[in-house]
Design an enzyme around this catalytic site. Structure first.
Site, mmCIF file in Angstrom:
data_model
loop_
_atom_site.group_PDB
_atom_site.id
_atom_site.type_symbol
_atom_site.label_atom_id
_atom_site.label_comp_id
_atom_site.label_asym_id
_atom_site.label_seq_id
_atom_site.Cartn_x
_atom_site.Cartn_y
_atom_site.Cartn_z
ATOM 1 N N ALA A 11 0.820 -1.223 0.000
ATOM 2 C CA ALA A 11 0.000 0.000 0.000
ATOM 3 C C ALA A 11 0.851 1.268 0.000
ATOM 4 C CB ALA A 11 -0.937 -0.003 1.203
ATOM 5 N N ASP A 59 6.625 -7.367 5.546
ATOM 6 C CA ASP A 59 7.284 -7.936 4.372
ATOM 7 C C ASP A 59 6.562 -9.241 4.069
ATOM 8 O OD1 ASP A 59 8.949 -9.267 2.565
ATOM 9 O OD2 ASP A 59 10.764 -8.379 3.417
ATOM 10 N N VAL A 60 5.880 -9.298 2.934
ATOM 11 C CA VAL A 60 5.055 -10.489 2.641
ATOM 12 C C VAL A 60 5.898 -11.753 2.472
ATOM 13 C CG1 VAL A 60 3.097 -9.227 1.637
ATOM 14 C CG2 VAL A 60 4.976 -9.991 0.146
ATOM 15 N N ASN A 86 -1.442 -7.317 -3.801
ATOM 16 C CA ASN A 86 -0.882 -6.372 -4.774
ATOM 17 C C ASN A 86 0.639 -6.282 -4.681
ATOM 18 O OD1 ASN A 86 -0.823 -3.698 -6.380
ATOM 19 N ND2 ASN A 86 -0.025 -3.112 -4.360
ATOM 20 N N SER A 139 -0.390 -9.659 -14.188
ATOM 21 C CA SER A 139 0.160 -8.724 -15.178
ATOM 22 C C SER A 139 -0.045 -9.309 -16.568
ATOM 23 C CB SER A 139 1.662 -8.546 -14.919
ATOM 24 O OG SER A 139 2.281 -7.893 -16.000
ATOM 25 N N TYR A 152 9.931 -12.756 -13.872
ATOM 26 C CA TYR A 152 8.814 -11.852 -13.525
ATOM 27 C C TYR A 152 7.528 -12.359 -14.186
ATOM 28 C CZ TYR A 152 5.694 -7.923 -13.073
ATOM 29 O OH TYR A 152 4.584 -7.155 -12.779
ATOM 30 N N LYS A 156 4.028 -14.024 -12.523
ATOM 31 C CA LYS A 156 2.681 -13.489 -12.738
ATOM 32 C C LYS A 156 1.778 -14.546 -13.392
ATOM 33 C CE LYS A 156 3.132 -9.506 -10.799
ATOM 34 N NZ LYS A 156 2.378 -9.189 -9.567
ATOM 35 N N PRO A 182 -2.880 -6.044 -15.473
ATOM 36 C CA PRO A 182 -2.626 -4.773 -16.157
ATOM 37 C C PRO A 182 -1.379 -4.839 -17.038
ATOM 38 C CG PRO A 182 -2.669 -4.536 -13.733
ATOM 39 C CD PRO A 182 -2.504 -5.984 -14.049
HETATM 40 P P1 NDP Z 1 5.119 0.044 -7.048
HETATM 41 O O1 NDP Z 1 6.574 -0.260 -7.067
HETATM 42 O O2 NDP Z 1 4.679 1.456 -7.094
HETATM 43 O O3 NDP Z 1 4.431 -0.664 -5.785
HETATM 44 C C1 NDP Z 1 4.809 -1.946 -5.370
HETATM 45 C C2 NDP Z 1 4.343 -2.139 -3.946
HETATM 46 O O4 NDP Z 1 4.709 -3.463 -3.527
HETATM 47 C C3 NDP Z 1 4.986 -1.159 -2.991
HETATM 48 O O5 NDP Z 1 4.008 -0.680 -2.089
HETATM 49 C C4 NDP Z 1 6.001 -2.000 -2.252
HETATM 50 O O6 NDP Z 1 6.129 -1.517 -0.925
HETATM 51 C C5 NDP Z 1 5.310 -3.356 -2.253
HETATM 52 N N1 NDP Z 1 6.233 -4.462 -2.003
HETATM 53 C C6 NDP Z 1 7.277 -4.865 -2.757
HETATM 54 N N2 NDP Z 1 7.920 -5.893 -2.162
HETATM 55 C C7 NDP Z 1 7.252 -6.133 -0.992
HETATM 56 C C8 NDP Z 1 7.414 -7.060 0.052
HETATM 57 N N3 NDP Z 1 8.415 -7.967 0.055
HETATM 58 N N4 NDP Z 1 6.545 -7.030 1.093
HETATM 59 C C9 NDP Z 1 5.549 -6.129 1.113
HETATM 60 N N5 NDP Z 1 5.335 -5.225 0.138
HETATM 61 C C10 NDP Z 1 6.188 -5.232 -0.903
HETATM 62 O O7 NDP Z 1 4.525 -0.754 -8.298
HETATM 63 P P2 NDP Z 1 3.010 -1.011 -8.783
HETATM 64 O O8 NDP Z 1 2.033 -0.301 -7.942
HETATM 65 O O9 NDP Z 1 3.013 -0.779 -10.229
HETATM 66 O O10 NDP Z 1 2.922 -2.574 -8.537
HETATM 67 C C11 NDP Z 1 1.892 -3.196 -7.789
HETATM 68 C C12 NDP Z 1 1.671 -4.578 -8.373
HETATM 69 O O11 NDP Z 1 1.229 -4.454 -9.718
HETATM 70 C C13 NDP Z 1 2.907 -5.463 -8.422
HETATM 71 O O12 NDP Z 1 2.545 -6.769 -8.068
HETATM 72 C C14 NDP Z 1 3.331 -5.383 -9.891
HETATM 73 O O13 NDP Z 1 4.036 -6.522 -10.271
HETATM 74 C C15 NDP Z 1 1.992 -5.296 -10.545
HETATM 75 N N6 NDP Z 1 1.925 -4.739 -11.891
HETATM 76 C C16 NDP Z 1 2.480 -3.532 -12.190
HETATM 77 C C17 NDP Z 1 2.379 -3.027 -13.476
HETATM 78 C C18 NDP Z 1 3.012 -1.750 -13.873
HETATM 79 O O14 NDP Z 1 3.288 -1.569 -15.084
HETATM 80 N N7 NDP Z 1 3.240 -0.809 -12.968
HETATM 81 C C19 NDP Z 1 1.616 -3.737 -14.510
HETATM 82 C C20 NDP Z 1 1.076 -5.002 -14.081
HETATM 83 C C21 NDP Z 1 1.214 -5.460 -12.816
HETATM 84 P P3 NDP Z 1 7.484 -1.502 -0.073
HETATM 85 O O15 NDP Z 1 8.627 -1.321 -1.034
HETATM 86 O O16 NDP Z 1 7.278 -0.344 0.842
HETATM 87 O O17 NDP Z 1 7.486 -2.809 0.639
HETATM 88 C C1 8X3 Z 2 4.252 -4.904 -15.490
HETATM 89 C C2 8X3 Z 2 3.993 -4.779 -16.927
HETATM 90 O O1 8X3 Z 2 5.010 -5.140 -19.243
HETATM 91 O O2 8X3 Z 2 6.436 -4.165 -17.522
HETATM 92 O O3 8X3 Z 2 3.745 -6.093 -15.000
HETATM 93 O O4 8X3 Z 2 5.866 -6.491 -17.437
HETATM 94 S S1 8X3 Z 2 5.391 -5.175 -17.805
#
Ligand code: NDP
Ligand code: 8X3
Length: 254
Positions: A11, A59-60, A86, A139, A152, A156, A182
């Protein structure tokens, strides 16, 4: 959507933070988790005038920490209605024979195992109450290959198929499962993928109108707000500026 208890992983930025904002309506209870605490504190300050907000540094990848966090939830937050799985990341874009194996480990541990832990630990309560919704963020990379997508994309693809398999296991209950896939969305995602190289990250979105975190949050809100008997199984979405490419063909030079 009101009166819901919503648990969000990741979040602190991007989709997770946008979902927290869209779910912040009177009567909802938000549980916001991520590793970084400062952004969670800011979100709590921003949203707690609207609804109840709990923040948990989490940390998940740490199974015991996930268990402990869920068990320690105070009473009003215990009955989770929505789990938004997420939290996730991509690290690197190198070909498979050149990647840093630690990056692969981190993606498997976060995108696959972290999502597994949160699901397994929160799901029994949903089944017992015969009510709940798990929304998993996959994704387009889980459905369509691209060079450097290796683990990656594989992680997904796991999320997509795990979501479908959950639906099979949950048939006969009122617990819903949705997988959202997405495409390119402008968040901190690329800065994380390129390990802080903001210039490389910016190039990903240059000249395009990428999806925004708000677009994904609106979609998550839409799937949750369908009538209780409607389960959106899988939803793929892309920017209008993105589509598939042709097959790549290697040709030897004469
Ligand atoms: P961001 O990097 O903005 O957000 C990622 C979030 O994941 C952060 O809040 C981060 O928080 C958290 N996170 C990462 N590792 C951990 C962990 N070990 N434990 C807990 N939290 C964690 O990227 P997005 O919002 O874009 O990504 C969100 C999701 O959407 C991801 O799963 C990503 O793979 C997916 N996605 C993204 C796309 C894109 O193009 N942006 C497209 C498709 C899917 P913190 O570092 O504080 O722990
Ligand atoms: C994030 C989208 O195309 O960078 O999941 O893999 S892409």
């Amino acid at each position: 959507m009101s009166g819901q208890t919503i648990f969000i992983t990741g979040a602190s930025s991007g989709f997770g933070a946008a979902c927290a904002r869209i779910f912040a309506v009177p009567g909802n209870r938000l549980i916001l988790t991520s590793r970084r605490v400062d952004p969670l504190i800011k979100l709590q300050e921003e949203l707690s005038g609207v609804c109840d907000v709990q923040i948990i540094p989490l940390d998940v990848r740490d199974r015991e920490a996930v268990q402990g966090a869920v068990e320690a939830l105070p009473e009003p937050f215990r009955n989770i209605d929505v789990l938004l799985n997420n939290a996730g990341l991509a690290l690197g874009l190198e070909p498979a024979h050149q990647v840093n194996l630690d990056d692969w480990d981190a993606m498997v541990d976060t995108n696959i195992k972290g999502l597994m832990y949160c699901t397994r630990i929160i799901l029994p309560g949903m089944v017992a109450r015969n009510r709940g919704h798990i929304v998993n963020i996959s994704s387009t990379a889980g459905a369509w290959p691209y060079p450097g997508g290796n683990v990656y994309g594989g992680s997904k693809a796991f999320v997509t198929q795990f979501s479908r398999n959950l639906r099979c296991d949950l048939l006969g209950t009122k617990v819903r499962v949705t997988c959202i896939q997405p495409g390119m969305a402008e968040t901190e995602f690329s800065a994380v993928r390129f390990k802080g190289d903001q210039e490389m990250a910016a190039k990903v979105y240059e000249g395009t109108e990428a999806l925004t975190a708000g677009d994904i949050a609106e979609t998550v809100a839409w799937v949750i707000n369908r009538p209780a008997h409607v389960n959106v199984n899988t939803l793929e979405m892309m920017s209008i500026d993105q589509a598939w490419g042709p097959f790549a063909i290697h040709r030897e030079q004469p």
